[in-house]
Design an enzyme around this catalytic site. Structure first.
Site, PDB file in Angstrom:
ATOM      1  N   ASP A   1      87.255  47.161  40.789  1.00 34.09           N
ATOM      2  CA  ASP A   1      86.439  47.774  41.838  1.00 34.09           C
ATOM      3  C   ASP A   1      85.019  47.864  41.277  1.00 34.09           C
ATOM      4  O   ASP A   1      84.793  48.557  40.267  1.00 34.09           O
ATOM      5  CB  ASP A   1      87.009  49.174  42.149  1.00 34.09           C
ATOM      6  CG  ASP A   1      86.172  49.920  43.175  1.00 34.09           C
ATOM      7  OD1 ASP A   1      85.075  49.442  43.544  1.00 34.09           O
ATOM      8  OD2 ASP A   1      86.621  51.002  43.606  1.00 34.09           O
ATOM      9  N   VAL A   2      84.076  47.188  41.908  1.00 32.35           N
ATOM     10  CA  VAL A   2      82.716  47.141  41.342  1.00 32.35           C
ATOM     11  C   VAL A   2      82.029  48.514  41.352  1.00 32.35           C
ATOM     12  O   VAL A   2      81.012  48.693  40.676  1.00 32.35           O
ATOM     13  CB  VAL A   2      81.813  46.093  42.050  1.00 32.35           C
ATOM     14  CG1 VAL A   2      82.335  44.688  41.837  1.00 32.35           C
ATOM     15  CG2 VAL A   2      81.640  46.408  43.534  1.00 32.35           C
TER      16      VAL A   2
ATOM     17  N   LYS B   1      71.641  47.412  52.231  1.00 32.55           N
ATOM     18  CA  LYS B   1      71.122  46.044  52.107  1.00 32.55           C
ATOM     19  C   LYS B   1      69.603  46.041  51.904  1.00 32.55           C
ATOM     20  O   LYS B   1      69.056  45.160  51.231  1.00 32.55           O
ATOM     21  CB  LYS B   1      71.519  45.210  53.332  1.00 32.55           C
ATOM     22  CG  LYS B   1      73.025  44.919  53.409  1.00 32.55           C
ATOM     23  CD  LYS B   1      73.563  44.302  52.127  1.00 32.55           C
ATOM     24  CE  LYS B   1      74.888  43.586  52.317  1.00 32.55           C
ATOM     25  NZ  LYS B   1      75.448  43.099  51.039  1.00 32.55           N
TER      26      LYS B   1
ATOM     27  N   GLY C   1      83.579  39.964  44.460  1.00 35.47           N
ATOM     28  CA  GLY C   1      84.114  39.817  45.819  1.00 35.47           C
ATOM     29  C   GLY C   1      84.345  38.361  46.169  1.00 35.47           C
ATOM     30  O   GLY C   1      84.138  37.949  47.318  1.00 35.47           O
TER      31      GLY C   1
ATOM     32  N   TYR D   1      75.098  50.450  56.099  1.00 32.32           N
ATOM     33  CA  TYR D   1      75.012  49.060  55.603  1.00 32.32           C
ATOM     34  C   TYR D   1      73.550  48.597  55.542  1.00 32.32           C
ATOM     35  O   TYR D   1      73.122  47.975  54.562  1.00 32.32           O
ATOM     36  CB  TYR D   1      75.833  48.188  56.545  1.00 32.32           C
ATOM     37  CG  TYR D   1      75.983  46.733  56.171  1.00 32.32           C
ATOM     38  CD1 TYR D   1      76.886  46.344  55.181  1.00 32.32           C
ATOM     39  CD2 TYR D   1      75.265  45.744  56.836  1.00 32.32           C
ATOM     40  CE1 TYR D   1      77.054  44.997  54.864  1.00 32.32           C
ATOM     41  CE2 TYR D   1      75.433  44.403  56.529  1.00 32.32           C
ATOM     42  CZ  TYR D   1      76.332  44.037  55.547  1.00 32.32           C
ATOM     43  OH  TYR D   1      76.499  42.706  55.234  1.00 32.32           O
ATOM     44  N   ALA D   2      72.758  48.908  56.582  1.00 33.09           N
ATOM     45  CA  ALA D   2      71.348  48.499  56.607  1.00 33.09           C
ATOM     46  C   ALA D   2      70.588  49.150  55.457  1.00 33.09           C
ATOM     47  O   ALA D   2      69.765  48.501  54.789  1.00 33.09           O
ATOM     48  CB  ALA D   2      70.711  48.879  57.941  1.00 33.09           C
TER      49      ALA D   2
ATOM     50  N   SER E   1      71.116  41.219  53.541  1.00 33.58           N
ATOM     51  CA  SER E   1      71.563  40.842  54.887  1.00 33.58           C
ATOM     52  C   SER E   1      70.377  40.986  55.837  1.00 33.58           C
ATOM     53  O   SER E   1      69.476  41.797  55.591  1.00 33.58           O
ATOM     54  CB  SER E   1      72.677  41.792  55.339  1.00 33.58           C
ATOM     55  OG  SER E   1      72.907  41.670  56.731  1.00 33.58           O
TER      56      SER E   1
HETATM   57  P1  NAP Z   1      84.382  39.405  53.225  1.00 40.07           P
HETATM   58  O1  NAP Z   1      84.970  38.166  53.797  1.00 40.07           O
HETATM   59  O2  NAP Z   1      84.793  40.720  53.797  1.00 40.07           O
HETATM   60  O3  NAP Z   1      84.604  39.403  51.645  1.00 40.07           O
HETATM   61  C1  NAP Z   1      84.145  40.473  50.863  1.00 40.07           C
HETATM   62  C2  NAP Z   1      84.864  40.428  49.533  1.00 40.07           C
HETATM   63  O4  NAP Z   1      84.419  41.538  48.730  1.00 40.07           O
HETATM   64  C3  NAP Z   1      86.386  40.563  49.678  1.00 40.07           C
HETATM   65  O5  NAP Z   1      87.021  39.630  48.853  1.00 40.07           O
HETATM   66  C4  NAP Z   1      86.626  41.994  49.232  1.00 40.07           C
HETATM   67  O6  NAP Z   1      87.902  42.223  48.645  1.00 40.07           O
HETATM   68  C5  NAP Z   1      85.566  42.154  48.160  1.00 40.07           C
HETATM   69  N1  NAP Z   1      85.336  43.549  47.858  1.00 40.07           N
HETATM   70  C6  NAP Z   1      85.171  44.577  48.722  1.00 40.07           C
HETATM   71  N2  NAP Z   1      85.001  45.728  48.060  1.00 40.07           N
HETATM   72  C7  NAP Z   1      85.067  45.441  46.743  1.00 40.07           C
HETATM   73  C8  NAP Z   1      84.957  46.211  45.563  1.00 40.07           C
HETATM   74  N3  NAP Z   1      84.761  47.543  45.603  1.00 40.07           N
HETATM   75  N4  NAP Z   1      85.070  45.598  44.355  1.00 40.07           N
HETATM   76  C9  NAP Z   1      85.284  44.259  44.304  1.00 40.07           C
HETATM   77  N5  NAP Z   1      85.377  43.469  45.385  1.00 40.07           N
HETATM   78  C10 NAP Z   1      85.280  44.053  46.595  1.00 40.07           C
HETATM   79  O7  NAP Z   1      82.786  39.391  53.339  1.00 40.07           O
HETATM   80  P2  NAP Z   1      81.744  38.162  53.424  1.00 40.07           P
HETATM   81  O8  NAP Z   1      81.423  37.960  54.849  1.00 40.07           O
HETATM   82  O9  NAP Z   1      82.196  37.033  52.589  1.00 40.07           O
HETATM   83  O10 NAP Z   1      80.469  38.877  52.765  1.00 40.07           O
HETATM   84  C11 NAP Z   1      80.063  38.683  51.413  1.00 40.07           C
HETATM   85  C12 NAP Z   1      78.727  39.372  51.192  1.00 40.07           C
HETATM   86  O11 NAP Z   1      77.752  38.835  52.093  1.00 40.07           O
HETATM   87  C13 NAP Z   1      78.769  40.882  51.448  1.00 40.07           C
HETATM   88  O12 NAP Z   1      77.929  41.547  50.532  1.00 40.07           O
HETATM   89  C14 NAP Z   1      78.210  40.991  52.848  1.00 40.07           C
HETATM   90  O13 NAP Z   1      77.662  42.253  53.084  1.00 40.07           O
HETATM   91  C15 NAP Z   1      77.166  39.885  52.830  1.00 40.07           C
HETATM   92  N6  NAP Z   1      76.800  39.387  54.172  1.00 40.07           N
HETATM   93  C16 NAP Z   1      77.709  38.810  55.013  1.00 40.07           C
HETATM   94  C17 NAP Z   1      77.304  38.351  56.256  1.00 40.07           C
HETATM   95  C18 NAP Z   1      78.250  37.702  57.244  1.00 40.07           C
HETATM   96  O14 NAP Z   1      77.815  37.383  58.363  1.00 40.07           O
HETATM   97  N7  NAP Z   1      79.491  37.453  56.904  1.00 40.07           N
HETATM   98  C19 NAP Z   1      75.977  38.501  56.666  1.00 40.07           C
HETATM   99  C20 NAP Z   1      75.074  39.103  55.783  1.00 40.07           C
HETATM  100  C21 NAP Z   1      75.489  39.539  54.532  1.00 40.07           C
HETATM  101  P3  NAP Z   1      89.209  42.526  49.538  1.00 40.07           P
HETATM  102  O15 NAP Z   1      89.660  41.187  49.994  1.00 40.07           O
HETATM  103  O16 NAP Z   1      90.145  43.166  48.587  1.00 40.07           O
HETATM  104  O17 NAP Z   1      88.786  43.437  50.632  1.00 40.07           O
END
Ligand code: NAP
Length: 257
Positions: free
Chosen positions: A67-68, A162, A17, A158-159, A146
């Site tokens: 797709d993971v 995570k 991702g 999601y909770a 998270s």
């Molecule tokens: P993001 O901007 O939505 O980016 C997520 C990335 O994962 C995107 O590039 C998406 O691809 C890719 N993805 C989704 N499904 C996939 C799949 N099946 N196979 C391969 N790639 C896939 O999210 P982020 O905020 O950077 O979050 C990254 C991680 O941190 C996630 O695990 C999220 O749960 C965790 N997190 C984030 C936050 C926050 O505040 N942002 C807080 C806690 C935890 P597409 O572009 O094609 O959709």
């Protein structure tokens, strides 16, 4: 006297991702730390920006669409990265999606999609990469959990995923420790990315107001950035972090858990 640090060793990392957001920052940081990076995102074209940024700054990256949650795609992606960059011994399970809803409105597919990407995805990727780590007798896995693991309204799926990743992390740390593989989790708080933008949109609040509201609850008085998370990942992956395993690090601008 302070002990000298280990000399940096160049290894192959995979960040899932990593086409954007936190994953892109982690990929860039690991490249700056001297590692070759396999950039995985759903579509190969979505990896281009991250890959170009790394290759233009003197690093080496390869982008792969996968797709993971798809076992065949994961096997093929890991094999291609091993072929083009060398055995992947660093894995960051970062790919993630949201399908938020209150329980009574949450559909089966909202539940399954979130479990598929976060839990099945981390499982499939880790199983594929551990073969290389065990063979090399060295490895690092970092899973993105998270603060939502502690409970968050509208995020039962999601909770659960995570929180599940935290148990997965501790179990892999126990199983893989004998091969010099450490496994840790980072639990970010509020980080400004497309994911938090999408949440603001869903609840109908302008993003600036959404950020202000979140920051009011954060002791350090600011929102997190993808670079904050990349710095934590970089620490877990270092040679000198080899005695840190099975841990969950909350990176949230204040205490959690
Ligand atoms: P993001 O901007 O939505 O980016 C997520 C990335 O994962 C995107 O590039 C998406 O691809 C890719 N993805 C989704 N499904 C996939 C799949 N099946 N196979 C391969 N790639 C896939 O999210 P982020 O905020 O950077 O979050 C990254 C991680 O941190 C996630 O695990 C999220 O749960 C965790 N997190 C984030 C936050 C926050 O505040 N942002 C807080 C806690 C935890 P597409 O572009 O094609 O959709």
């Amino acid at each position: 006297m302070t002990e000298a640090q280990d000399p940096p060793v160049q290894r192959t990392a995979i960040v899932t991702g990593s086409g954007r957001g936190i994953g892109a920052a982690i990929a860039a940081r690991l490249a700056a730390d001297g590692h070759r990076v396999g950039v995985i995102d759903l579509r190969e074209e979505d990896t281009a920006e991250t890959v170009e940024a790394i290759n233009n700054s003197g690093g080496k990256a390869v982008g792969v669409g996968a797709d993971v949650a798809d076992a065949g795609a994961v096997e093929a992606a890991v094999a291609r990265i091993a072929d083009e960059l060398g055995a992947p011994t660093i894995l960051v399970n970062n790919a993630g999606i949201l399908r938020d809803n209150l329980l009574f409105k949450m559909s089966d597919s909202d539940w399954d999609a979130v479990m598929g990407v976060h839990l099945r995805g981390a499982f499939l990727m880790s199983r594929a990469v551990q073969a290389h780590q065990v063979q090399e007798k060295w490895g690092r896995i970092v899973n993105l959990s998270s603060t939502s693991a502690l409970g968050n309204r509208g995020q039962a799926n999601y909770a659960a995923a995570k929180a599940g990743l935290q148990g997965f992390t501790k179990t892999l740390a126990i199983e893989l420790g004998r091969y010099n593989v450490t496994v840790n989790a980072i639990a970010p708080g509020f980080i400004e990315t497309d994911m938090t933008r999408a949440t603001a949109e869903r609840v109908g609040v302008p993003f600036d107001d959404f950020v202000k509201h979140a920051v009011a609850e954060i002791p350090v008085g600011r929102a997190g950035t993808p670079a904050d998370i990349a710095a934590a990942a970089s620490f877990f992956i270092r040679e000198e972090a080899s005695f840190v395993s099975g841990q969950v690090l909350y990176v949230a601008g204040g205490p959690r858990a």
